[in-house]
Scaffold this active site. Sequence first.
Site, PDB file in Angstrom:
ATOM      1  CG  HIS A  96      15.487   6.319   5.167  1.00  0.00           C
ATOM      2  ND1 HIS A  96      14.894   5.085   5.319  1.00  0.00           N
ATOM      3  CD2 HIS A  96      15.040   7.081   6.200  1.00  0.00           C
ATOM      4  CE1 HIS A  96      14.133   5.096   6.401  1.00  0.00           C
ATOM      5  NE2 HIS A  96      14.201   6.296   6.948  1.00  0.00           N
ATOM      6  CG  HIS A 112       7.395  -0.476   8.554  1.00  0.00           C
ATOM      7  ND1 HIS A 112       6.922   0.827   8.568  1.00  0.00           N
ATOM      8  CD2 HIS A 112       8.714  -0.375   8.236  1.00  0.00           C
ATOM      9  CE1 HIS A 112       7.917   1.657   8.280  1.00  0.00           C
ATOM     10  NE2 HIS A 112       9.001   0.957   8.074  1.00  0.00           N
ATOM     11  NE  ARG A 150      13.279  -1.773   5.067  1.00  0.00           N
ATOM     12  CZ  ARG A 150      12.198  -2.548   5.133  1.00  0.00           C
ATOM     13  NH1 ARG A 150      11.878  -3.343   4.109  1.00  0.00           N
ATOM     14  NH2 ARG A 150      11.420  -2.538   6.213  1.00  0.00           N
ATOM     15  NE  ARG A 167      11.551   2.361   4.216  1.00  0.00           N
ATOM     16  CZ  ARG A 167      10.798   1.277   4.067  1.00  0.00           C
ATOM     17  NH1 ARG A 167      10.427   0.917   2.852  1.00  0.00           N
ATOM     18  NH2 ARG A 167      10.404   0.558   5.096  1.00  0.00           N
ATOM     19  CE  LYS A 202      15.288  -3.366   7.665  1.00  0.00           C
ATOM     20  NZ  LYS A 202      15.226  -2.559   8.897  1.00  0.00           N
ATOM     21  CE1 TYR A 231       9.141   7.098   6.923  1.00  0.00           C
ATOM     22  CE2 TYR A 231       8.045   5.135   7.735  1.00  0.00           C
ATOM     23  CZ  TYR A 231       9.154   5.737   7.187  1.00  0.00           C
ATOM     24  OH  TYR A 231      10.266   4.999   6.895  1.00  0.00           O
TER      25      TYR A 231
END
Length: 296
Positions: free
Chosen positions: A240, A266, A146, A243, A170, A275
């Site tokens: 993004h 994730h 990211r 990514r 995250k 995706y």
Amino acid sequence: MSVKKFSDYLSLERAYSKHTVMAYIRDIEMFQKFLNKEHEKIELQEVGYSEIRQWIVQLVNDGKSNKTVNRKISSLNSYYKFLLKIDALKLNPLKQHKALKVAKKVQLPFSREELQTVLNNSIKIIDFESARDQLMVELFYATGIRRIELVNIKLIDIDFKNQQLKILGKRNKERYIPIITSLINSIDLYLKYRSDLPTIIDADNLFLTKKGLKVYEMLVYRIINKYFSVVSSKIKCSPHVLRHSFATHLLNEGADLNAVKELLGHTSLAATQVYTHNSIEELKKVYANTHPRNRT
């Protein structure tokens, strides 16, 4: 006071970024302003679903998209769940709420040709900034990280011996991503130019401005957009999308969905499966071009 406590909860216990916390609080404050205007002497803790529904109607009438409305209501729902958690509320007024329907948009990745054009032709490495920009593009495409993760990479996070990169994702979750030899060579070249900067203030960080300061998210966006907007007709040319390209191209080459999930950081396969839409489109194309019954 409860909104301040909620802010602290998101920052300290949930480890949300400053930007995310501000977005939550901004949505809640917007609802409070609506209440102050439309309903005298009513506090956030006292509302029922009817008041929230009125706000939803106003947001829609003001031209807000369903996606935006859902995000604002999600912020409010998180706040009410927090109030339940600390026993400041007995019933969540949003318990029975159903999100507004949002049309799913499949975001197209950059093509291999677009990527090769930028990587091989668009950037001529002649100084610190061009070496940095080249490394940014390569790193995004080679790792799928990211934008904020790239901004926060420190020199100590690069393990040259084992060819891997530590990423802080995250909620402060760490993951390790393998880095290919060509990427290591680009890092080495960039670091040589970096060492020649007259002033280095944020020495621990990998990516710096020419003034020796840590790069910031908007600068990273502008760099990626600068090169890809020239070679691509896509409306959105952002980190993004790089990514997205990383994930899609890996899946098109037969990579395992779980492996891509881990690389992207994730927490669930559902987030990664978005995706796969492009992979399916690629399969359709191959099928249409090669199946005997489709030849004329």
